[in-house]
Design an enzyme around this catalytic site. Structure first.
Site, PDB file in Angstrom:
ATOM      1  N   ARG A 184      -2.624  -3.983 -31.864  1.00 46.98           N
ATOM      2  CA  ARG A 184      -3.681  -4.205 -32.802  1.00 46.98           C
ATOM      3  C   ARG A 184      -4.775  -3.455 -32.255  1.00 46.98           C
ATOM      4  O   ARG A 184      -5.819  -3.791 -31.460  1.00 46.98           O
ATOM      5  CB  ARG A 184      -3.996  -5.722 -32.735  1.00 46.98           C
ATOM      6  CG  ARG A 184      -2.936  -6.811 -33.183  1.00 46.98           C
ATOM      7  CD  ARG A 184      -3.593  -8.434 -33.016  1.00 46.98           C
ATOM      8  NE  ARG A 184      -4.790  -8.434 -33.806  1.00 46.98           N
ATOM      9  CZ  ARG A 184      -5.544  -9.703 -33.576  1.00 46.98           C
ATOM     10  NH1 ARG A 184      -5.157 -10.520 -32.789  1.00 46.98           N
ATOM     11  NH2 ARG A 184      -6.752  -9.317 -34.360  1.00 46.98           N
ATOM     12  N   CYS A 185      -4.927  -2.220 -33.024  1.00 47.90           N
ATOM     13  CA  CYS A 185      -5.881  -0.964 -32.835  1.00 47.90           C
ATOM     14  C   CYS A 185      -7.327  -1.921 -33.288  1.00 47.90           C
ATOM     15  O   CYS A 185      -7.408  -2.134 -34.153  1.00 47.90           O
ATOM     16  CB  CYS A 185      -5.683  -0.083 -33.334  1.00 47.90           C
ATOM     17  SG  CYS A 185      -4.185   0.811 -32.568  1.00 47.90           S
ATOM     18  N   ASP A 186      -8.115  -1.762 -32.181  1.00 48.01           N
ATOM     19  CA  ASP A 186      -9.591  -2.201 -32.446  1.00 48.01           C
ATOM     20  C   ASP A 186      -9.448  -4.045 -32.951  1.00 48.01           C
ATOM     21  O   ASP A 186     -10.512  -4.069 -33.592  1.00 48.01           O
ATOM     22  CB  ASP A 186     -10.229  -1.704 -33.373  1.00 48.01           C
ATOM     23  CG  ASP A 186     -10.732  -0.140 -32.786  1.00 48.01           C
ATOM     24  OD1 ASP A 186     -11.228  -0.134 -31.705  1.00 48.01           O
ATOM     25  OD2 ASP A 186     -10.543   0.942 -33.506  1.00 48.01           O
ATOM     26  N   GLY A 187      -8.450  -4.483 -32.638  1.00 49.23           N
ATOM     27  CA  GLY A 187      -8.252  -5.786 -33.056  1.00 49.23           C
ATOM     28  C   GLY A 187      -8.110  -6.118 -34.318  1.00 49.23           C
ATOM     29  O   GLY A 187      -7.887  -7.412 -34.856  1.00 49.23           O
ATOM     30  N   ALA A 188      -7.805  -5.339 -35.116  1.00 43.27           N
ATOM     31  CA  ALA A 188      -7.627  -5.341 -36.537  1.00 43.27           C
ATOM     32  C   ALA A 188      -6.151  -6.119 -36.723  1.00 43.27           C
ATOM     33  O   ALA A 188      -5.202  -6.085 -36.108  1.00 43.27           O
ATOM     34  CB  ALA A 188      -7.511  -3.932 -37.157  1.00 43.27           C
TER      35      ALA A 188
END
Length: 247
Positions: A184-188
């Protein structure tokens, strides 16, 4: 050539040294970036930009969490994905070939720009880059970067120390997108997308890299750009090799 946006408050006649280095291990990048930060801290009339790709691996910034990485330690080792905790803004980022990684080392005080505005300018560069490929993108204020069709396409994560920037901007040109389902890149919540997926045009890393260099130089008011294809440790300090930057 993209038109240069009007930026009257940036310092004029400043030379940007751009290092186009191809594939670069993250640890080697860290050492190189540290050296350039040191050099520019001592000579604030200079500025540098590293453009490269990283082998597969994960970096975790100040807003990141291991909870955003689905594979466990054994699975990461099997994939040969090293994990590095780094002192930049932003969260987790998966690095893959097919990305364009852009690390500006800029003296923000000499450029008359605050850290907050600098982040916004990098987001604007990412949006402009997407538009060049016919991709409608939007800046993301909650998670600095840019998104297209509800999926992140670019990451912005910076560090600023004594007014000198490091780290910066990562754009997915045409990487394999399947691994992004596990991170989950950058929490997206949704996996990242790419210029190649969203654009009807053919996307090449070399073309994205060149256009990104032009957009950065124009937006931050660099009228002259020196381009190098070697590690800066092998070069003299580039004070007399600048070429005019076309506009």
């Amino acid at each position: 050539m993209t038109e240069r946006p009007e930026q009257p408050d940036f310092a004029p006649e400043r030379v940007l040294s751009a290092y186009l280095l191809g594939a670069l291990e993250f640890d080697a990048l860290t050492a190189l970036q540290r050296r350039l930060v040191y050099d520019i801290s001592g000579d604030r009339d200079t500025a540098a930009l590293i453009l490269c790709e990283h082998p597969p691996g994960i970096t975790i910034g100040r807003e990141g969490s291991v909870a955003h990485v689905r594979p466990n330690t054994n699975a990461l080792a099997a994939r040969r994905w090293p994990v590095r905790w780094v002192g930049r803004g932003g969260g987790v980022m998966l690095h893959q070939p097919g990305q364009v990684v852009c690390y500006p080392i800029f003296p923000l005080d000499s450029l008359n720009i605050t850290a907050g505005r600098y982040v916004n300018e990098l987001q604007a560069v990412a949006v402009d880059l997407c538009h060049e490929f016919g991709v409608e993108a939007l800046p993301d204020q909650a998670r600095p970067g840019a998104s297209a069709n509800g999926r992140r396409i670019a990451h912005v994560g910076v560090a600023v120390r004594s007014w000198v920037s490091s780290f910066g901007l990562i754009v997915n040109a045409n990487p394999d997108l399947e691994p992004f389902r596990d991170v989950r890149c950058d929490g997206a919540p949704a996996p990242m997308t790419s210029l190649q997926r969203e654009s009807s045009l053919r996307v090449r890393v070399s073309g994205v890299r060149q256009l990104l260099l032009e957009l950065i130089a124009a937006r931050f008011g660099f009228t002259r750009v020196s381009v190098f294809h070697n590690h800066p440790a092998d070069l003299p300090r580039p004070k007399h090799h600048a070429l005019p930057h076309a506009s």
